[in-house]
Design a protein around this motif. Sequence first.
Motif, mmCIF file in Angstrom:
data_model
loop_
_atom_site.group_PDB
_atom_site.id
_atom_site.type_symbol
_atom_site.label_atom_id
_atom_site.label_comp_id
_atom_site.label_asym_id
_atom_site.label_seq_id
_atom_site.Cartn_x
_atom_site.Cartn_y
_atom_site.Cartn_z
ATOM 1 N N ALA A 105 0.847 -1.194 0.000
ATOM 2 C CA ALA A 105 0.000 0.000 0.000
ATOM 3 C C ALA A 105 0.883 1.246 0.000
ATOM 4 C CB ALA A 105 -0.907 0.007 1.218
ATOM 5 N N TYR A 106 0.517 2.204 -0.823
ATOM 6 C CA TYR A 106 1.253 3.468 -0.893
ATOM 7 C C TYR A 106 0.305 4.550 -1.384
ATOM 8 C CZ TYR A 106 1.421 3.004 -5.982
ATOM 9 O OH TYR A 106 1.077 2.902 -7.303
ATOM 10 N N THR A 107 0.746 5.790 -1.226
ATOM 11 C CA THR A 107 0.004 6.923 -1.766
ATOM 12 C C THR A 107 0.938 7.691 -2.679
ATOM 13 O OG1 THR A 107 -1.315 7.093 0.252
ATOM 14 C CG2 THR A 107 -1.293 9.017 -1.196
ATOM 15 N N ALA A 108 0.521 7.895 -3.905
ATOM 16 C CA ALA A 108 1.288 8.690 -4.862
ATOM 17 C C ALA A 108 0.981 10.157 -4.592
ATOM 18 C CB ALA A 108 0.898 8.318 -6.290
ATOM 19 N N ARG A 109 2.037 10.967 -4.479
ATOM 20 C CA ARG A 109 1.868 12.388 -4.139
ATOM 21 C C ARG A 109 2.578 13.225 -5.198
ATOM 22 N NH1 ARG A 109 0.948 13.116 1.581
ATOM 23 N NH2 ARG A 109 0.593 15.243 0.905
ATOM 24 N N ALA A 110 1.822 13.740 -6.141
ATOM 25 C CA ALA A 110 2.383 14.563 -7.210
ATOM 26 C C ALA A 110 2.292 16.041 -6.851
ATOM 27 C CB ALA A 110 1.633 14.303 -8.517
ATOM 28 N N TYR A 111 3.255 16.811 -7.324
ATOM 29 C CA TYR A 111 3.249 18.255 -7.132
ATOM 30 C C TYR A 111 3.952 18.887 -8.320
ATOM 31 C CZ TYR A 111 8.029 17.401 -5.515
ATOM 32 O OH TYR A 111 9.330 16.994 -5.426
ATOM 33 N N SER A 112 3.763 20.189 -8.474
ATOM 34 C CA SER A 112 4.368 20.913 -9.590
ATOM 35 C C SER A 112 5.810 21.263 -9.235
ATOM 36 C CB SER A 112 3.563 22.182 -9.869
ATOM 37 O OG SER A 112 4.142 22.882 -10.940
ATOM 38 N N HIS A 113 6.754 20.647 -9.945
ATOM 39 C CA HIS A 113 8.182 20.877 -9.699
ATOM 40 C C HIS A 113 8.641 22.151 -10.402
ATOM 41 C CE1 HIS A 113 12.476 20.458 -9.545
ATOM 42 N NE2 HIS A 113 12.540 20.340 -10.858
ATOM 43 N N VAL A 168 14.476 25.080 -8.774
ATOM 44 C CA VAL A 168 14.760 24.600 -7.426
ATOM 45 C C VAL A 168 15.742 23.432 -7.488
ATOM 46 C CG1 VAL A 168 13.721 23.462 -5.417
ATOM 47 C CG2 VAL A 168 12.543 25.337 -6.529
ATOM 48 N N SER A 169 16.771 23.494 -6.626
ATOM 49 C CA SER A 169 17.745 22.401 -6.601
ATOM 50 C C SER A 169 17.618 21.533 -5.355
ATOM 51 C CB SER A 169 19.168 22.943 -6.714
ATOM 52 O OG SER A 169 19.447 23.792 -5.616
ATOM 53 N N SER A 170 16.878 21.994 -4.351
ATOM 54 C CA SER A 170 16.663 21.199 -3.146
ATOM 55 C C SER A 170 15.325 20.473 -3.306
ATOM 56 C CB SER A 170 16.642 22.088 -1.902
ATOM 57 O OG SER A 170 16.433 21.307 -0.752
ATOM 58 N N TYR A 171 15.381 19.338 -3.998
ATOM 59 C CA TYR A 171 14.167 18.631 -4.389
ATOM 60 C C TYR A 171 13.336 18.183 -3.192
ATOM 61 C CZ TYR A 171 16.859 18.474 -8.707
ATOM 62 O OH TYR A 171 17.610 18.806 -9.795
ATOM 63 N N GLY A 172 13.979 17.665 -2.157
ATOM 64 C CA GLY A 172 13.250 17.178 -0.986
ATOM 65 C C GLY A 172 12.546 18.281 -0.234
ATOM 66 N N ALA A 173 13.241 19.406 -0.037
ATOM 67 C CA ALA A 173 12.623 20.542 0.656
ATOM 68 C C ALA A 173 11.447 21.070 -0.162
ATOM 69 C CB ALA A 173 13.650 21.637 0.895
ATOM 70 N N GLU A 174 11.601 21.091 -1.480
ATOM 71 C CA GLU A 174 10.515 21.525 -2.351
ATOM 72 C C GLU A 174 9.311 20.594 -2.183
ATOM 73 O OE1 GLU A 174 9.688 22.481 -7.055
ATOM 74 O OE2 GLU A 174 10.848 20.692 -6.559
ATOM 75 N N ALA A 175 9.556 19.282 -2.142
ATOM 76 C CA ALA A 175 8.468 18.317 -1.990
ATOM 77 C C ALA A 175 7.733 18.534 -0.674
ATOM 78 C CB ALA A 175 9.009 16.894 -2.071
ATOM 79 N N ALA A 176 8.488 18.701 0.418
ATOM 80 C CA ALA A 176 7.865 18.894 1.730
ATOM 81 C C ALA A 176 6.965 20.121 1.723
ATOM 82 C CB ALA A 176 8.939 19.018 2.806
ATOM 83 N N GLU A 177 7.473 21.211 1.167
ATOM 84 C CA GLU A 177 6.689 22.448 1.136
ATOM 85 C C GLU A 177 5.474 22.308 0.226
ATOM 86 O OE1 GLU A 177 7.176 27.133 -0.065
ATOM 87 O OE2 GLU A 177 8.956 26.021 0.568
ATOM 88 N N ALA A 178 5.689 21.790 -0.975
ATOM 89 C CA ALA A 178 4.588 21.683 -1.943
ATOM 90 C C ALA A 178 3.490 20.750 -1.461
ATOM 91 C CB ALA A 178 5.131 21.206 -3.294
ATOM 92 N N LEU A 179 3.869 19.696 -0.726
ATOM 93 C CA LEU A 179 2.892 18.720 -0.268
ATOM 94 C C LEU A 179 2.363 19.014 1.125
ATOM 95 C CD1 LEU A 179 4.663 15.518 -1.631
ATOM 96 C CD2 LEU A 179 2.649 16.685 -2.602
ATOM 97 N N GLY A 200 10.234 8.440 -8.518
ATOM 98 C CA GLY A 200 10.883 8.092 -9.777
ATOM 99 C C GLY A 200 10.933 9.206 -10.800
ATOM 100 N N ARG A 201 10.452 10.369 -10.420
ATOM 101 C CA ARG A 201 10.613 11.547 -11.290
ATOM 102 C C ARG A 201 10.448 12.790 -10.422
ATOM 103 N NH1 ARG A 201 5.421 9.634 -13.242
ATOM 104 N NH2 ARG A 201 3.805 11.034 -12.528
ATOM 105 N N ARG A 202 10.988 13.885 -10.904
ATOM 106 C CA ARG A 202 10.862 15.144 -10.177
ATOM 107 C C ARG A 202 9.395 15.526 -10.102
ATOM 108 N NH1 ARG A 202 15.629 17.719 -13.777
ATOM 109 N NH2 ARG A 202 17.349 16.584 -12.795
ATOM 110 N N GLY A 203 8.969 15.982 -8.928
ATOM 111 C CA GLY A 203 7.578 16.370 -8.759
ATOM 112 C C GLY A 203 6.659 15.212 -8.414
#
Length: 171
Positions: free
Chosen positions: A25-33, A37-48, A143-146
Amino acid sequence: MAKRAKDSQGPGTPATKALEAAGVAYTARAYSHDPAVSSYGAEAAEALGVDPGRVFKTLMVDVATAGGNTLCVAVVPVTGSLDLKAAAAAFGAKKAAMADPAAAERRTGYVRGGISPLGQRQPSPTAVDSSALDHPTVLVSGGRRGFDIELSPADLVRLTGAVVTRLRSGH
């Protein structure tokens, strides 16, 4: 059967296919990359809107072993940095360095900023920072940005065959 989030965008990635094949079980969480931005993880945390301590980055490290160098995976929270000495120890080596980005992309089949610890072209020895176990779910690259995947840390460890140890410096 695996749960797939309704907010998933586009076709599956090797990471989501690996989860579905394993029945996890998982949840796919897409966001607009934002490409700037070069700090991908920080961007994900903020966007999500997620606590950054639950968002983990996948780093490829080049570990020096008696048999030569090996590319390995270190999964650490975006709130800290990878302790290379701790990474080397996790893989039974004396020394580790960040892997060449092109070599990491070739090995995993993913692009930098979108490297997932799951569904890699050539699976690598993996270590997950012990702080992952502090949370009911964590997010890793899908598996991909965003695109991130939210899953239980136990499933992440099991599917990657990871050792769990402290890998981070900082928080």
